[in-house]
Design a protein around this motif. Sequence first.
Motif, mmCIF file in Angstrom:
data_model
loop_
_atom_site.group_PDB
_atom_site.id
_atom_site.type_symbol
_atom_site.label_atom_id
_atom_site.label_comp_id
_atom_site.label_asym_id
_atom_site.label_seq_id
_atom_site.Cartn_x
_atom_site.Cartn_y
_atom_site.Cartn_z
ATOM 1 N N ARG A 97 -6.656 -2.139 6.114
ATOM 2 C CA ARG A 97 -5.326 -1.731 5.649
ATOM 3 C C ARG A 97 -5.193 -1.725 4.118
ATOM 4 O O ARG A 97 -4.089 -1.804 3.590
ATOM 5 C CB ARG A 97 -4.228 -2.576 6.292
ATOM 6 C CG ARG A 97 -4.227 -2.485 7.813
ATOM 7 C CD ARG A 97 -2.975 -2.975 8.483
ATOM 8 N NE ARG A 97 -1.726 -2.585 7.868
ATOM 9 C CZ ARG A 97 -1.130 -1.396 7.971
ATOM 10 N NH1 ARG A 97 -1.688 -0.440 8.676
ATOM 11 N NH2 ARG A 97 0.021 -1.167 7.378
ATOM 12 N N SER A 100 -3.561 1.735 3.121
ATOM 13 C CA SER A 100 -2.171 1.749 3.592
ATOM 14 C C SER A 100 -1.292 0.810 2.783
ATOM 15 O O SER A 100 -0.153 1.141 2.447
ATOM 16 C CB SER A 100 -2.113 1.351 5.072
ATOM 17 O OG SER A 100 -2.782 2.298 5.860
ATOM 18 N N TYR A 103 -0.594 2.424 -0.547
ATOM 19 C CA TYR A 103 0.379 3.507 -0.412
ATOM 20 C C TYR A 103 1.785 2.958 -0.199
ATOM 21 O O TYR A 103 2.749 3.448 -0.793
ATOM 22 C CB TYR A 103 -0.024 4.453 0.719
ATOM 23 C CG TYR A 103 -0.797 5.663 0.229
ATOM 24 C CD1 TYR A 103 -1.652 5.589 -0.860
ATOM 25 C CD2 TYR A 103 -0.671 6.886 0.855
ATOM 26 C CE1 TYR A 103 -2.351 6.695 -1.309
ATOM 27 C CE2 TYR A 103 -1.366 7.999 0.427
ATOM 28 C CZ TYR A 103 -2.195 7.905 -0.664
ATOM 29 O OH TYR A 103 -2.881 9.008 -1.106
ATOM 30 N N GLN A 104 1.929 1.954 0.649
ATOM 31 C CA GLN A 104 3.261 1.392 0.881
ATOM 32 C C GLN A 104 3.850 0.831 -0.406
ATOM 33 O O GLN A 104 5.051 0.972 -0.664
ATOM 34 C CB GLN A 104 3.208 0.324 1.982
ATOM 35 C CG GLN A 104 2.909 0.879 3.364
ATOM 36 C CD GLN A 104 3.950 1.864 3.886
ATOM 37 O OE1 GLN A 104 5.070 1.934 3.396
ATOM 38 N NE2 GLN A 104 3.569 2.642 4.877
ATOM 39 N N PHE A 134 -5.833 10.264 7.059
ATOM 40 C CA PHE A 134 -5.065 9.210 6.393
ATOM 41 C C PHE A 134 -3.723 9.757 5.913
ATOM 42 O O PHE A 134 -2.662 9.179 6.160
ATOM 43 C CB PHE A 134 -5.888 8.645 5.232
ATOM 44 C CG PHE A 134 -5.201 7.595 4.417
ATOM 45 C CD1 PHE A 134 -5.100 6.287 4.876
ATOM 46 C CD2 PHE A 134 -4.666 7.898 3.173
ATOM 47 C CE1 PHE A 134 -4.468 5.298 4.119
ATOM 48 C CE2 PHE A 134 -4.041 6.923 2.403
ATOM 49 C CZ PHE A 134 -3.938 5.623 2.879
ATOM 50 N N ARG A 137 -1.189 10.688 8.682
ATOM 51 C CA ARG A 137 -0.501 9.528 9.275
ATOM 52 C C ARG A 137 0.763 9.156 8.497
ATOM 53 O O ARG A 137 1.708 8.628 9.065
ATOM 54 C CB ARG A 137 -1.437 8.306 9.317
ATOM 55 C CG ARG A 137 -2.429 8.342 10.448
ATOM 56 C CD ARG A 137 -3.075 6.986 10.706
ATOM 57 N NE ARG A 137 -3.726 6.390 9.554
ATOM 58 C CZ ARG A 137 -4.986 6.592 9.194
ATOM 59 N NH1 ARG A 137 -5.757 7.417 9.890
ATOM 60 N NH2 ARG A 137 -5.495 5.986 8.141
ATOM 61 N N PHE A 138 0.771 9.431 7.198
ATOM 62 C CA PHE A 138 1.947 9.120 6.385
ATOM 63 C C PHE A 138 2.960 10.259 6.356
ATOM 64 O O PHE A 138 4.054 10.088 5.824
ATOM 65 C CB PHE A 138 1.530 8.779 4.950
ATOM 66 C CG PHE A 138 0.934 7.415 4.816
ATOM 67 C CD1 PHE A 138 1.746 6.287 4.815
ATOM 68 C CD2 PHE A 138 -0.428 7.249 4.714
ATOM 69 C CE1 PHE A 138 1.208 5.023 4.696
ATOM 70 C CE2 PHE A 138 -0.982 5.987 4.597
ATOM 71 C CZ PHE A 138 -0.165 4.866 4.596
#
Length: 164
Positions: A97, A100, A103-104, A134, A137-138
């Motif tokens: 992760r 991810s 990105y978050q 990837f 998914r966002f």
Amino acid sequence: MPELRDASADDFAVILELNDAEVQQTSPMDLERLEFLHRLSSFHQVALVDGRVAGFLLAMREGAAYPNDNYDWFRSRYRQFIYIDRIVVGAEFAGQRVGSTLYQALFARARTEGISMITCEYNLEPPNPASAAFHARFGFTEVGRQQVAGGSKLVSLQRLELAG
């Protein structure tokens, strides 16, 4: 869960190693270029796993003095955005992760700054199916394509509209 912090010059050697390992999917970067991009960046963070730099994300806002074909494409079309210049995760940290989490954190920063658009690109030629999956998914969507690197790469130009 990876721990995040702002990148510093102390991280540059590891950032360059990570980038070199994925240079076909990113682009070459030496210390001088990294220092330049770091100065332009509005977001440059590293992710740590067990105290080791596992990945990094480097992004800049609209209006940066960044001579780059992909950044220029977005700048000519959008008034306000954050452009992800590169995100790289070390192969040994895949599936933890790291990307991810980076990105978050970027999305949270964008919301704090009132920015609703995130932009980036990934390679179609040579293909980068991991990056395509990837970004899908966002919720990133393709808004254009262009040849770069003297015609040796075809990129998918991507945009994400953040919900409030």
